[in-house]
Every structure is written in structure tokens, then in C-alpha cells.
Design a protein around this motif. Structure first.
Motif, PDB file in Angstrom:
ATOM      1  N   ASP A  47       0.812  -1.220   0.000  1.00 16.14           N
ATOM      2  CA  ASP A  47       0.000   0.000   0.000  1.00 16.14           C
ATOM      3  C   ASP A  47       0.848   1.274   0.000  1.00 16.14           C
ATOM      4  N   LYS A  48       2.112   1.166   0.431  1.00 11.39           N
ATOM      5  CA  LYS A  48       3.001   2.324   0.456  1.00 11.39           C
ATOM      6  C   LYS A  48       3.957   2.348  -0.738  1.00 11.39           C
ATOM      7  N   ALA A  49       3.817   1.380  -1.634  1.00 14.75           N
ATOM      8  CA  ALA A  49       4.667   1.319  -2.833  1.00 14.75           C
ATOM      9  C   ALA A  49       4.178   2.334  -3.862  1.00 14.75           C
ATOM     10  N   THR A  50       5.091   2.768  -4.713  1.00 18.18           N
ATOM     11  CA  THR A  50       4.776   3.720  -5.773  1.00 18.18           C
ATOM     12  C   THR A  50       4.615   2.965  -7.084  1.00 18.18           C
ATOM     13  N   LYS A  51       3.473   3.122  -7.718  1.00 22.18           N
ATOM     14  CA  LYS A  51       3.214   2.497  -9.010  1.00 22.18           C
ATOM     15  C   LYS A  51       4.049   3.187 -10.073  1.00 22.18           C
ATOM     16  N   THR A  52       4.661   2.391 -10.948  1.00 18.34           N
ATOM     17  CA  THR A  52       5.423   2.926 -12.078  1.00 18.34           C
ATOM     18  C   THR A  52       4.796   2.424 -13.370  1.00 18.34           C
ATOM     19  N   LYS A  53       5.320   2.815 -14.510  1.00 14.22           N
ATOM     20  CA  LYS A  53       4.813   2.365 -15.801  1.00 14.22           C
ATOM     21  C   LYS A  53       5.047   0.869 -16.017  1.00 14.22           C
ATOM     22  N   VAL A  54       6.055   0.327 -15.324  1.00 14.24           N
ATOM     23  CA  VAL A  54       6.438  -1.068 -15.577  1.00 14.24           C
ATOM     24  C   VAL A  54       6.266  -1.974 -14.354  1.00 14.24           C
ATOM     25  N   GLY A  55       5.696  -1.486 -13.296  1.00 15.19           N
ATOM     26  CA  GLY A  55       5.507  -2.265 -12.070  1.00 15.19           C
ATOM     27  C   GLY A  55       5.349  -1.325 -10.897  1.00 15.19           C
ATOM     28  N   TYR A  56       6.225  -1.448  -9.890  1.00 14.64           N
ATOM     29  CA  TYR A  56       6.216  -0.512  -8.782  1.00 14.64           C
ATOM     30  C   TYR A  56       7.562  -0.520  -8.077  1.00 14.64           C
ATOM     31  N   GLN A  57       7.750   0.466  -7.186  1.00 14.20           N
ATOM     32  CA  GLN A  57       8.981   0.547  -6.408  1.00 14.20           C
ATOM     33  C   GLN A  57       8.632   0.866  -4.958  1.00 14.20           C
ATOM     34  N   TYR A  58       9.498   0.418  -4.076  1.00 13.72           N
ATOM     35  CA  TYR A  58       9.286   0.625  -2.651  1.00 13.72           C
ATOM     36  C   TYR A  58      10.600   1.064  -2.023  1.00 13.72           C
ATOM     37  N   TRP A  59      10.592   2.227  -1.387  1.00 12.96           N
ATOM     38  CA  TRP A  59      11.798   2.754  -0.738  1.00 12.96           C
ATOM     39  C   TRP A  59      11.873   2.225   0.690  1.00 12.96           C
ATOM     40  N   PHE A  60      12.866   1.398   0.960  1.00 10.28           N
ATOM     41  CA  PHE A  60      13.115   0.973   2.333  1.00 10.28           C
ATOM     42  C   PHE A  60      13.828   2.092   3.080  1.00 10.28           C
ATOM     43  N   MET A  73      13.428  -1.229  -3.492  1.00  8.35           N
ATOM     44  CA  MET A  73      13.079  -2.464  -4.182  1.00  8.35           C
ATOM     45  C   MET A  73      12.266  -2.086  -5.410  1.00  8.35           C
ATOM     46  N   SER A  74      12.635  -2.637  -6.549  1.00 11.36           N
ATOM     47  CA  SER A  74      11.887  -2.421  -7.787  1.00 11.36           C
ATOM     48  C   SER A  74      11.293  -3.736  -8.239  1.00 11.36           C
ATOM     49  N   ILE A  75      10.080  -3.691  -8.730  1.00  7.45           N
ATOM     50  CA  ILE A  75       9.402  -4.845  -9.306  1.00  7.45           C
ATOM     51  C   ILE A  75       9.052  -4.457 -10.737  1.00  7.45           C
ATOM     52  N   VAL A  76       9.523  -5.252 -11.685  1.00 12.67           N
ATOM     53  CA  VAL A  76       9.352  -4.942 -13.101  1.00 12.67           C
ATOM     54  C   VAL A  76       8.614  -6.091 -13.779  1.00 12.67           C
ATOM     55  N   GLU A  77       7.609  -5.762 -14.548  1.00 11.59           N
ATOM     56  CA  GLU A  77       6.812  -6.756 -15.263  1.00 11.59           C
ATOM     57  C   GLU A  77       7.644  -7.427 -16.364  1.00 11.59           C
ATOM     58  N   PRO A  78       7.258  -8.647 -16.770  1.00 11.58           N
ATOM     59  CA  PRO A  78       7.996  -9.369 -17.822  1.00 11.58           C
ATOM     60  C   PRO A  78       8.127  -8.540 -19.103  1.00 11.58           C
ATOM     61  N   GLY A  79       9.325  -8.578 -19.683  1.00 14.28           N
ATOM     62  CA  GLY A  79       9.573  -7.899 -20.950  1.00 14.28           C
ATOM     63  C   GLY A  79       9.774  -6.398 -20.848  1.00 14.28           C
ATOM     64  N   LYS A  80       9.874  -5.854 -19.648  1.00 17.41           N
ATOM     65  CA  LYS A  80       9.989  -4.404 -19.491  1.00 17.41           C
ATOM     66  C   LYS A  80      11.242  -4.038 -18.704  1.00 17.41           C
ATOM     67  N   SER A  81      11.579  -2.735 -18.736  1.00 12.57           N
ATOM     68  CA  SER A  81      12.682  -2.212 -17.925  1.00 12.57           C
ATOM     69  C   SER A  81      12.240  -0.871 -17.346  1.00 12.57           C
ATOM     70  N   THR A  82      12.876  -0.483 -16.246  1.00 12.08           N
ATOM     71  CA  THR A  82      12.468   0.763 -15.587  1.00 12.08           C
ATOM     72  C   THR A  82      12.797   1.989 -16.423  1.00 12.08           C
ATOM     73  N   HIS A  83      13.897   1.934 -17.173  1.00 10.84           N
ATOM     74  CA  HIS A  83      14.275   3.045 -18.044  1.00 10.84           C
ATOM     75  C   HIS A  83      15.371   2.575 -18.988  1.00 10.84           C
ATOM     76  N   ALA A  84      15.643   3.382 -19.974  1.00 13.40           N
ATOM     77  CA  ALA A  84      16.697   3.056 -20.944  1.00 13.40           C
ATOM     78  C   ALA A  84      18.063   3.122 -20.267  1.00 13.40           C
ATOM     79  N   PRO A  85      19.081   2.462 -20.851  1.00 15.58           N
ATOM     80  CA  PRO A  85      20.428   2.580 -20.281  1.00 15.58           C
ATOM     81  C   PRO A  85      20.810   4.049 -20.094  1.00 15.58           C
ATOM     82  N   HIS A  86      21.475   4.318 -19.002  1.00 16.32           N
ATOM     83  CA  HIS A  86      21.815   5.681 -18.621  1.00 16.32           C
ATOM     84  C   HIS A  86      23.076   5.660 -17.760  1.00 16.32           C
ATOM     85  N   HIS A  87      23.522   6.808 -17.334  1.00 16.38           N
ATOM     86  CA  HIS A  87      24.652   6.884 -16.411  1.00 16.38           C
ATOM     87  C   HIS A  87      24.439   8.053 -15.460  1.00 16.38           C
ATOM     88  N   HIS A  88      25.083   7.986 -14.303  1.00 15.94           N
ATOM     89  CA  HIS A  88      25.043   9.049 -13.301  1.00 15.94           C
ATOM     90  C   HIS A  88      26.285   8.926 -12.434  1.00 15.94           C
TER      91      HIS A  88
END
Length: 146
Positions: A47-60, A73-88
């Protein structure tokens, strides 16, 4: 010449003042947090998780609570990714809990399952995606460089 030197000194003073102000804000914000056993233990709550386009995420632990590190923690649905390759600038660790992940790092990929960690050094292009038939669940550990 004197004007140029004066401008450089003024800019240097402004930068120094900004850095000191940011450091004081960081120290003040964490000084106001009272850490207790109750707020230092975090049980997953969908209930405290944040819904994303590809599943959801939960900040511990996020940057507003911790001194330096975040844990998500990130949960990603089959065949998807949270975002394109990137760097920081922050380095990152990924730890696979469930599912099958494809980890991309600097032009190469590897596929792995549970109980595998992936490390991404600072400023290296990286990405993670779900290449399995079930949800991918993984932890992300990152140092906060405010």
C-alpha cells in the motif's frame, strides 16, 4: 586585469558559500530526525509502494531518512525495464531477489537470476530489464551524493 580577478574572487566566494550552505542544510535535516527502533525497521507494505509504468517501487530507505545511502526495491513486469540505459555519478548495486534480469554495462549484457548482484561504477552506462516470464524483483543500493 583587476576586474577579471575581482570577478573570479567573487565567483569563488559564491561557490564556497553555496557549498557550505548545502552542507549545513544536510546536517540540519538529518539532525532533526530522531532515529528509533520503530523508524529504523521498515517492513514492505504494498500500500506504500509507488506504481510505475512497468511495475512498482518501494523505498526501504531514501535520501530524506538516511545519512548517505538509499535502498529501494523495484518490481518490473515481464519484458519491461524501468528506463533506458543511462549513467550518473553515483555508483549502484543491484541485488536480484526474484525473476530473471538482463544487466547492461558499458555495451555488454549478462542474464542472471536470484541471489546475484550487479555493480555499476560511477558514470558507466548501465541498465536492467526483465527478460523472464515472471515479475523481476530486485534491490537497488545507491549512495546519495546530495
Amino acid at each position: 586585469m583587476k576586474l577579471s580577478t575581482t570577478i573570479k574572487v567573487a565567483i569563488a566566494a559564491l561557490i564556497t558559500q553555496t557549498i557550505q550552505s548545502q552542507q549545513q542544510n544536510k546536517e540540519t535535516s538529518h539532525a532533526e530526525i530522531k532515529y528509533t527502533i520503530e523508524n529504523c525497521v521498515n517492513h514492505f507494505d504494498l500500500d506504500k509502494a509507488t506504481k510505475t509504468k512497468v511495475g512498482y517501487q518501494y523505498w526501504f530507505a531514501d535520501k530524506n531518512f538516511t545519512q548517505e545511502n538509499t535502498l529501494k526495491m523495484s518490481i518490473v513486469e515481464p519484458g519491461k525495464s524501468t528506463h533506458a540505459p543511462h549513467h550518473h555519478v553515483e555508483e549502484e548495486f543491484f541485488y536480484i531477489l526474484e525473476g530473471t534480469a538482463q544487466f547492461y554495462l558499458d555495451g555488454k549484457t549478462v542474464v542472471a537470476g536470484p541471489n546475484t548482484s550487479f555493480y555499476c561504477p560511477s558514470n558507466m552506462e548501465h541498465g536492467i530489464s526483465n527478460v523472464g516470464k515472471t515479475d523481476l524483483k530486485y534491490l537497488v543500493i545507491k549512495k546519495d551524493l546530495r
